[in-house]
Design a protein around this motif. Structure first.
Motif, mmCIF file in Angstrom:
data_model
loop_
_atom_site.group_PDB
_atom_site.id
_atom_site.type_symbol
_atom_site.label_atom_id
_atom_site.label_comp_id
_atom_site.label_asym_id
_atom_site.label_seq_id
_atom_site.Cartn_x
_atom_site.Cartn_y
_atom_site.Cartn_z
ATOM 1 N N ALA A 192 3.662 10.949 12.549
ATOM 2 C CA ALA A 192 2.783 10.598 13.664
ATOM 3 C C ALA A 192 1.603 9.753 13.209
ATOM 4 C CB ALA A 192 2.287 11.866 14.353
ATOM 5 N N ALA A 193 1.176 9.932 11.961
ATOM 6 C CA ALA A 193 0.030 9.184 11.444
ATOM 7 C C ALA A 193 0.425 7.816 10.904
ATOM 8 C CB ALA A 193 -0.651 9.983 10.331
ATOM 9 N N MET A 194 1.726 7.614 10.632
ATOM 10 C CA MET A 194 2.181 6.343 10.062
ATOM 11 C C MET A 194 2.324 5.286 11.147
ATOM 12 S SD MET A 194 5.094 7.800 7.405
ATOM 13 C CE MET A 194 5.548 6.178 6.782
ATOM 14 N N ARG B 125 0.852 -1.194 0.000
ATOM 15 C CA ARG B 125 0.000 0.000 0.000
ATOM 16 C C ARG B 125 0.884 1.239 0.000
ATOM 17 N NH1 ARG B 125 -2.286 -3.293 4.033
ATOM 18 N NH2 ARG B 125 -4.286 -4.228 3.424
ATOM 19 N N CYS B 126 0.750 2.060 -1.036
ATOM 20 C CA CYS B 126 1.612 3.236 -1.198
ATOM 21 C C CYS B 126 0.769 4.497 -1.343
ATOM 22 C CB CYS B 126 2.498 3.085 -2.439
ATOM 23 S SG CYS B 126 3.572 1.620 -2.404
ATOM 24 N N ARG C 98 -2.511 3.177 7.119
ATOM 25 C CA ARG C 98 -2.534 1.853 6.514
ATOM 26 C C ARG C 98 -1.367 1.625 5.562
ATOM 27 N NH1 ARG C 98 -6.254 1.586 2.882
ATOM 28 N NH2 ARG C 98 -6.466 -0.684 2.889
ATOM 29 N N ALA C 99 -0.653 2.690 5.218
ATOM 30 C CA ALA C 99 0.341 2.621 4.134
ATOM 31 C C ALA C 99 1.631 1.946 4.570
ATOM 32 C CB ALA C 99 0.633 4.026 3.620
ATOM 33 N N ASP C 100 2.229 1.210 3.630
ATOM 34 C CA ASP C 100 3.586 0.692 3.807
ATOM 35 C C ASP C 100 4.616 1.752 3.408
ATOM 36 O OD1 ASP C 100 2.744 -2.015 4.464
ATOM 37 O OD2 ASP C 100 2.186 -2.190 2.352
ATOM 38 N N LEU C 101 4.231 2.617 2.469
ATOM 39 C CA LEU C 101 5.115 3.666 1.959
ATOM 40 C C LEU C 101 4.328 4.954 1.796
ATOM 41 C CD1 LEU C 101 7.610 4.900 0.427
ATOM 42 C CD2 LEU C 101 6.665 3.861 -1.664
ATOM 43 N N VAL C 102 4.847 6.029 2.340
ATOM 44 C CA VAL C 102 4.341 7.377 2.059
ATOM 45 C C VAL C 102 5.473 8.131 1.377
ATOM 46 C CG1 VAL C 102 3.431 9.529 2.991
ATOM 47 C CG2 VAL C 102 2.780 7.345 4.039
ATOM 48 N N ARG D 51 -5.584 10.742 7.052
ATOM 49 C CA ARG D 51 -4.890 10.147 8.196
ATOM 50 C C ARG D 51 -5.083 8.626 8.213
ATOM 51 N NH1 ARG D 51 -2.819 12.471 12.496
ATOM 52 N NH2 ARG D 51 -3.829 14.439 11.888
ATOM 53 N N GLU D 52 -6.278 8.189 7.908
ATOM 54 C CA GLU D 52 -6.541 6.751 7.879
ATOM 55 C C GLU D 52 -5.737 6.068 6.785
ATOM 56 O OE1 GLU D 52 -10.295 3.641 7.262
ATOM 57 O OE2 GLU D 52 -10.656 5.801 7.451
#
Length: 307
Positions: free
Chosen positions: A95-97, A13-14, A73-77, A68-69
Motif C-alpha cells: 500500500a505504501a509503494m 532507489r532500493c 520513493r523506492a523502485d525496489l523494496v 512510509r516515505e
C-alpha cells in the motif's frame, strides 16, 4: 555495472529490509556496487553494510511516517526477513509503494508469500528470490531460485543484476519451488542431522571418528559441522515453514526402512531399491550421474585427513 546502466536506472532507489542480516547484507552490498542508492531498514542497531548505504531503524510490520516515505520513493523494496514478518508486512508495504515498483523477498518458502502478494499487492511488480547457498559463499556460479508473481521491467532488471553478479537465476513457479526446496534443502538437512543423531546413539565421538574416517564419512562430518554451526532459525524455517518438508522427511525415513529391510531379508530384493543398496539413488541420467561422480572424486581428492 556502471551508474549509467539501464538496469540500475530501473532500480535506482532500493530499500532492503533486514539488510543488517546475512542475506539482506549480501543483496545490499551488491546493489550498492551496481550503483543503486540503498537504504537498509532493520529493527536492531546493527551496522549498515559498508559503502554508501543509509540506515533506518524501523519495524516493517508497523510502518512509521519516515519509513512510509522511503518506501513510497523506492523502485525496489526487498524483504530479507523471516517468513512471519514478511507475511505480516506485505499488505501495508504494498500500500505504501508506488504502482509499478518492485516488491521482492528472499524467503525459503514461496507458496504463502505468493498468495499474500496476489491478495494484497496487485499494483506492484513482485518476485521472490531464494539464493540456494549460504550468503558467505557469494553469488558466483550459484543458483538463485526466482518465483515471479507479477512480472515487469523492474523484475527483469533485478534478475539481470543477479546474473551480472555471477548468480544463475532459475525461474520456477511457487509450488514447484517449494517442491524442489523440500528435496534439495529439507531432505538434505534432515539426512545430515539424522546422521548426527545416529552417531550420538552409537556413542562414538567425533575425534575418534575423524582419526579413521574414510572420505564419504569425513564429508558427512563436514556437512554436519557446517549445519551445526549455522543459524538455527534458518534450518528451522526450512523444515517447519515448507508444507512439503514433512513428506521429504517421511520419504527419508521410508528409505532407511527399505534399506534395512533389504539387508535383513525382509524386503523384496527386486523392488524398493533396484539393484540393491549400492544402487540407491542412482536414478539420474548418465551424463548427470557422471558429472556428480567426477565432482565427488574431486571433493575427496581435496579432503585433508584430520590430525
Amino acid at each position: 555495472m556502471t551508474r549509467g546502466d539501464h538496469t540500475t536506472d530501473l532500480l535506482r532507489r532500493c530499500v532492503v529490509v533486514g539488510g543488517a542480516g546475512a542475506v539482506g547484507g549480501l543483496f545490499a552490498e551488491h546493489l550498492l556496487r551496481s550503483g543503486a542508492e540503498v537504504l537498509v531498514v532493520d529493527p536492531g542497531a546493527g551496522a549498515a553494510p559498508a559503502g554508501e548505504a543509509r540506515f533506518l531503524r524501523g519495524d516493517i510490520t508497523d510502518i512509521g511516517p519516515d519509513l512510509r516515505e522511503e518506501i513510497g520513493r523506492a523502485d525496489l523494496v526487498l524483504l530479507a526477513v523471516p517468513e512471519q514478518v514478511a507475511l505480516a508486512a506485505v499488505k501495508q508495504v504494498a500500500a505504501a509503494m508506488r504502482p509499478g515498483a518492485l516488491l521482492a523477498d528472499t524467503l525459503s518458502v514461496k507458496g504463502p508469500i505468493a498468495d499474500e502478494i496476489l491478495a494484497h499487492a496487485g499494483d506492484v511488480e513482485a518476485a521472490g528470490l531464494n539464493p540456494m547457498f549460504a550468503p558467505s559463499l557469494g553469488f558466483a556460479g550459484r543458483p538463485v531460485a526466482a518465483v515471479v508473481v507479477h512480472d515487469g521491467p523492474r523484475t527483469r532488471a533485478l534478475l539481470r543484476l543477479v546474473e551480472s553478479w555471477g548468480g544463475r537465476a532459475v525461474r520456477l513457479g511457487a509450488h514447484e519451488h517449494d517442491r524442489l526446496a523440500a528435496a534439495t534443502q529439507a531432505l538434505t538437512h534432515a539426512a545430515v542431522l539424522s546422521f548426527g543423531l545416529a552417531l550420538a546413539r552409537l556413542g562414538v565421538g567425533v575425534a575418534e571418528l575423524a582419526a579413521v574416517a574414510p572420505p564419504p564419512h569425513a564429508t558427512m562430518l563436514a556437512l554436519l559441522a557446517r549445519i551445526a554451526s549455522g543459524t538455527p532459525e534458518v534450518y528451522w524455517d526450512v523444515q517447519w515453514a515448507n508444507p512439503q518438508a514433512a513428506a521429504a522427511r517421511q520419504a527419508l525415513a521410508e528409505g532407511v526402512r527399505t534399506l534395512a529391510g533389504l539387508l535383513d531379508g525382509r524386503a523384496d530384493r527386486g523392488g524398493g531399491v533396484r539393484g540393491g543398496p549400492g544402487r540407491a539413488g542412482a536414478t539420474s541420467s548418465a551424463p548427470t550421474l557422471g558429472f556428480y561422480r567426477d565432482t565427488c572424486a574431486e571433493m575427496f581428492g581435496a579432503l585433508r585427513p584430520y590430525s
